[in-house]
Write an enzyme that holds these catalytic residues in place. Sequence first.
Site, PDB file in Angstrom:
ATOM      1  N   ILE A  12       0.889  -1.411   0.020  1.00 46.44           N
ATOM      2  CA  ILE A  12       0.052   0.024  -0.009  1.00 46.44           C
ATOM      3  C   ILE A  12       0.939   1.241   0.035  1.00 46.44           C
ATOM      4  O   ILE A  12       0.701   2.239  -0.765  1.00 46.44           O
ATOM      5  CB  ILE A  12      -1.085   0.044   1.016  1.00 46.44           C
ATOM      6  CG1 ILE A  12      -1.694  -1.365   1.325  1.00 46.44           C
ATOM      7  CG2 ILE A  12      -1.973   1.059   0.918  1.00 46.44           C
ATOM      8  CD1 ILE A  12      -2.722  -1.438   2.603  1.00 46.44           C
ATOM      9  N   LEU A  33      12.857  -2.857   3.808  1.00 50.72           N
ATOM     10  CA  LEU A  33      12.771  -3.965   3.083  1.00 50.72           C
ATOM     11  C   LEU A  33      12.486  -5.322   3.543  1.00 50.72           C
ATOM     12  O   LEU A  33      12.922  -6.535   2.933  1.00 50.72           O
ATOM     13  CB  LEU A  33      14.064  -3.800   2.001  1.00 50.72           C
ATOM     14  CG  LEU A  33      14.285  -2.567   1.049  1.00 50.72           C
ATOM     15  CD1 LEU A  33      15.549  -2.787   0.174  1.00 50.72           C
ATOM     16  CD2 LEU A  33      13.224  -2.047   0.635  1.00 50.72           C
ATOM     17  N   THR A 118      -6.240  -0.414  11.299  1.00 50.71           N
ATOM     18  CA  THR A 118      -6.967  -1.502  10.855  1.00 50.71           C
ATOM     19  C   THR A 118      -8.359  -1.863  11.381  1.00 50.71           C
ATOM     20  O   THR A 118      -8.722  -1.361  12.420  1.00 50.71           O
ATOM     21  CB  THR A 118      -5.883  -2.734  11.265  1.00 50.71           C
ATOM     22  OG1 THR A 118      -6.710  -3.883  10.958  1.00 50.71           O
ATOM     23  CG2 THR A 118      -5.735  -2.622  12.928  1.00 50.71           C
ATOM     24  N   TYR A 142      -1.699  -7.661  17.096  1.00 51.30           N
ATOM     25  CA  TYR A 142      -1.407  -6.641  16.008  1.00 51.30           C
ATOM     26  C   TYR A 142      -2.520  -5.415  15.970  1.00 51.30           C
ATOM     27  O   TYR A 142      -2.174  -4.112  15.966  1.00 51.30           O
ATOM     28  CB  TYR A 142      -1.950  -7.223  14.600  1.00 51.30           C
ATOM     29  CG  TYR A 142      -1.962  -6.443  13.267  1.00 51.30           C
ATOM     30  CD1 TYR A 142      -0.969  -5.386  12.916  1.00 51.30           C
ATOM     31  CD2 TYR A 142      -3.185  -6.444  12.541  1.00 51.30           C
ATOM     32  CE1 TYR A 142      -1.201  -4.588  11.952  1.00 51.30           C
ATOM     33  CE2 TYR A 142      -3.397  -5.400  11.469  1.00 51.30           C
ATOM     34  CZ  TYR A 142      -2.480  -4.836  10.976  1.00 51.30           C
ATOM     35  OH  TYR A 142      -2.565  -3.612  10.079  1.00 51.30           O
ATOM     36  N   PHE A 170     -10.000  -1.863   5.757  1.00 47.43           N
ATOM     37  CA  PHE A 170     -10.646  -3.026   5.506  1.00 47.43           C
ATOM     38  C   PHE A 170      -9.817  -4.077   5.011  1.00 47.43           C
ATOM     39  O   PHE A 170      -8.514  -4.017   5.090  1.00 47.43           O
ATOM     40  CB  PHE A 170     -12.072  -2.996   5.587  1.00 47.43           C
ATOM     41  CG  PHE A 170     -12.889  -2.495   6.641  1.00 47.43           C
ATOM     42  CD1 PHE A 170     -12.338  -1.315   7.330  1.00 47.43           C
ATOM     43  CD2 PHE A 170     -13.780  -3.164   7.430  1.00 47.43           C
ATOM     44  CE1 PHE A 170     -13.042  -1.035   8.550  1.00 47.43           C
ATOM     45  CE2 PHE A 170     -14.337  -2.821   8.472  1.00 47.43           C
ATOM     46  CZ  PHE A 170     -14.048  -1.531   9.130  1.00 47.43           C
ATOM     47  N   ASN A 171     -10.213  -4.460   3.926  1.00 46.20           N
ATOM     48  CA  ASN A 171      -9.522  -5.238   2.905  1.00 46.20           C
ATOM     49  C   ASN A 171      -8.824  -4.869   1.701  1.00 46.20           C
ATOM     50  O   ASN A 171      -9.521  -4.792   0.656  1.00 46.20           O
ATOM     51  CB  ASN A 171     -10.145  -6.746   2.660  1.00 46.20           C
ATOM     52  CG  ASN A 171     -10.364  -7.490   3.837  1.00 46.20           C
ATOM     53  OD1 ASN A 171     -10.934  -7.414   4.702  1.00 46.20           O
ATOM     54  ND2 ASN A 171      -9.661  -8.619   3.951  1.00 46.20           N
ATOM     55  N   ILE A 206     -10.660 -22.852   1.478  1.00 45.26           N
ATOM     56  CA  ILE A 206     -11.253 -21.803   2.252  1.00 45.26           C
ATOM     57  C   ILE A 206     -11.183 -22.260   3.600  1.00 45.26           C
ATOM     58  O   ILE A 206     -11.648 -23.319   4.156  1.00 45.26           O
ATOM     59  CB  ILE A 206     -12.716 -21.858   1.435  1.00 45.26           C
ATOM     60  CG1 ILE A 206     -12.925 -21.797   0.074  1.00 45.26           C
ATOM     61  CG2 ILE A 206     -13.842 -21.240   2.547  1.00 45.26           C
ATOM     62  CD1 ILE A 206     -14.072 -21.603  -0.479  1.00 45.26           C
ATOM     63  N   ARG A 220     -16.066 -10.059   3.467  1.00 48.28           N
ATOM     64  CA  ARG A 220     -15.048  -8.790   3.700  1.00 48.28           C
ATOM     65  C   ARG A 220     -15.403  -7.783   2.850  1.00 48.28           C
ATOM     66  O   ARG A 220     -16.149  -7.974   1.985  1.00 48.28           O
ATOM     67  CB  ARG A 220     -13.614  -9.384   3.621  1.00 48.28           C
ATOM     68  CG  ARG A 220     -12.964 -10.511   4.501  1.00 48.28           C
ATOM     69  CD  ARG A 220     -12.797  -9.746   5.941  1.00 48.28           C
ATOM     70  NE  ARG A 220     -12.223 -10.655   6.778  1.00 48.28           N
ATOM     71  CZ  ARG A 220     -13.196 -11.583   7.717  1.00 48.28           C
ATOM     72  NH1 ARG A 220     -14.509 -11.583   7.771  1.00 48.28           N
ATOM     73  NH2 ARG A 220     -12.772 -12.287   8.617  1.00 48.28           N
TER      74      ARG A 220
HETATM   75  N1  UDP Z   1      -9.104 -16.708   3.044  1.00 46.38           N
HETATM   76  C1  UDP Z   1      -9.405 -18.107   2.678  1.00 46.38           C
HETATM   77  N2  UDP Z   1      -8.231 -19.087   2.343  1.00 46.38           N
HETATM   78  C2  UDP Z   1      -6.819 -18.082   2.125  1.00 46.38           C
HETATM   79  C3  UDP Z   1      -6.794 -16.801   2.388  1.00 46.38           C
HETATM   80  C4  UDP Z   1      -8.008 -16.183   3.110  1.00 46.38           C
HETATM   81  O1  UDP Z   1     -10.151 -18.643   2.861  1.00 46.38           O
HETATM   82  O2  UDP Z   1      -6.110 -18.894   1.703  1.00 46.38           O
HETATM   83  C5  UDP Z   1     -10.107 -16.052   3.897  1.00 46.38           C
HETATM   84  C6  UDP Z   1     -10.029 -15.666   5.448  1.00 46.38           C
HETATM   85  O3  UDP Z   1     -10.465 -16.632   6.202  1.00 46.38           O
HETATM   86  C7  UDP Z   1     -10.853 -14.174   5.258  1.00 46.38           C
HETATM   87  C8  UDP Z   1     -10.772 -13.766   3.757  1.00 46.38           C
HETATM   88  O4  UDP Z   1     -10.303 -14.803   3.058  1.00 46.38           O
HETATM   89  O5  UDP Z   1     -12.133 -14.438   5.690  1.00 46.38           O
HETATM   90  C9  UDP Z   1      -9.666 -12.579   3.620  1.00 46.38           C
HETATM   91  O6  UDP Z   1      -8.450 -12.958   4.167  1.00 46.38           O
HETATM   92  P1  UDP Z   1      -7.172 -11.876   4.068  1.00 46.38           P
HETATM   93  O7  UDP Z   1      -6.066 -12.777   4.747  1.00 46.38           O
HETATM   94  O8  UDP Z   1      -7.062 -11.893   2.403  1.00 46.38           O
HETATM   95  O9  UDP Z   1      -7.439 -10.526   4.849  1.00 46.38           O
HETATM   96  P2  UDP Z   1      -7.993 -10.402   6.283  1.00 46.38           P
HETATM   97  O10 UDP Z   1      -9.341 -10.485   6.273  1.00 46.38           O
HETATM   98  O11 UDP Z   1      -7.406 -11.494   6.921  1.00 46.38           O
HETATM   99  O12 UDP Z   1      -7.465  -8.986   6.510  1.00 46.38           O
END
Ligand code: UDP
Length: 327
Positions: A12, A33, A118, A142, A170-171, A206, A220
């Site tokens: 970012i 880095l 966050t 965190y 958020f994401n 998942i 998300r």
């Molecule tokens: N997720 C998943 N499989 C993966 C990585 C992430 O199912 O290999 C799910 C995770 O449980 C969350 C969503 O994807 O519900 C987003 O996860 P990410 O780690 O990208 O971002 P976060 O929500 O942790 O900031």
Amino acid sequence: MKVLVTGGAGYIGSITAAELVQAGHAVVVFDNLYQGHRAAVHPDAAFIEGDLRDTDAVKRLFQEHKGIDGIMHFASFTLVGESMEQPLMYLRDNVIAGSNLLEQAAAHNVGRFILSSTANLFDDPQTMPIEPDDRIVPGSPYGESKFFLERLLHWFERIYGMRYACLRYFNAAGDTANRGEDHDPETHLIPIVLQVALGQRDKVIIFGDDYPTNDGTCVRDYVHVVDLAQAHMLALENIQDIGSRKYNLGNGNGFSVLEVINAARKVTGHAIPLEVGPRRPGDPAVLIASSTNIREELGWEPRYPDLEQIVSSAWEWHSAHPHGYAK
Ligand code: UDP
């Protein structure tokens, strides 16, 4: 303005630094880095390799780069899961890094500070979408480390008059043509899904399909990294006038893990096999941001709110850079 961007070689940070350069600001990037990439730093930005935990390095940074008007502080350890295994990397290192930076910022009369914060501040939200003044319950070391930095800023404003904005992402997702998400190891959903499409992984796992959501997978709020960068610039330009602020940054739309995978199937044309595994500790079922206050106060309007647009911008970068910055 002259803007110091810590973590400006990271995902970012590098994209925001490039937007700052393009908007005509003078940019100084400071990055150790650890996760960042030298190649991600815009060629017109000054680059200093260094670590914020090193007080002498931070002092030198401010001695060598006088007249910094504002700071965007991206540099951080950023993984919820890792923080549950190594809490002091977060509760000690993130806090020391931020404290060293703030100490020198105050000593050099920096008037504006934008903190990367966050959604992990909201482990037990009272409303959905989550308002910025919802009660704060950090979900991990965190989140707690970011909350502590938010509190430090509260006191630095009271004591030194430093204006700040806390931007709770958020994401963050999506890429630009020249810069993208390249973590090692990669833990984020969209790049992992795209690695499957690139043939670098067999399938996506998942993390649980028994959540109380429409399809049982977590929901998300995915927000494009360029929209995040714009929010940083708006905050930087306006906090001196409107005062310090806390903003939750998202599109206000939730998408499930399955919806993300389906969007990626459409964008890439790849079947993207999946398997359902156990839940990941610390994952809440739904996280959606209310960004009403930044929209109203600063006129922030996400340009890429559509999930398919976000995934396709990521696909463009990942398919052109299948091994990230390593090429
Ligand atoms: N997720 C998943 N499989 C993966 C990585 C992430 O199912 O290999 C799910 C995770 O449980 C969350 C969503 O994807 O519900 C987003 O996860 P990410 O780690 O990208 O971002 P976060 O929500 O942790 O900031």
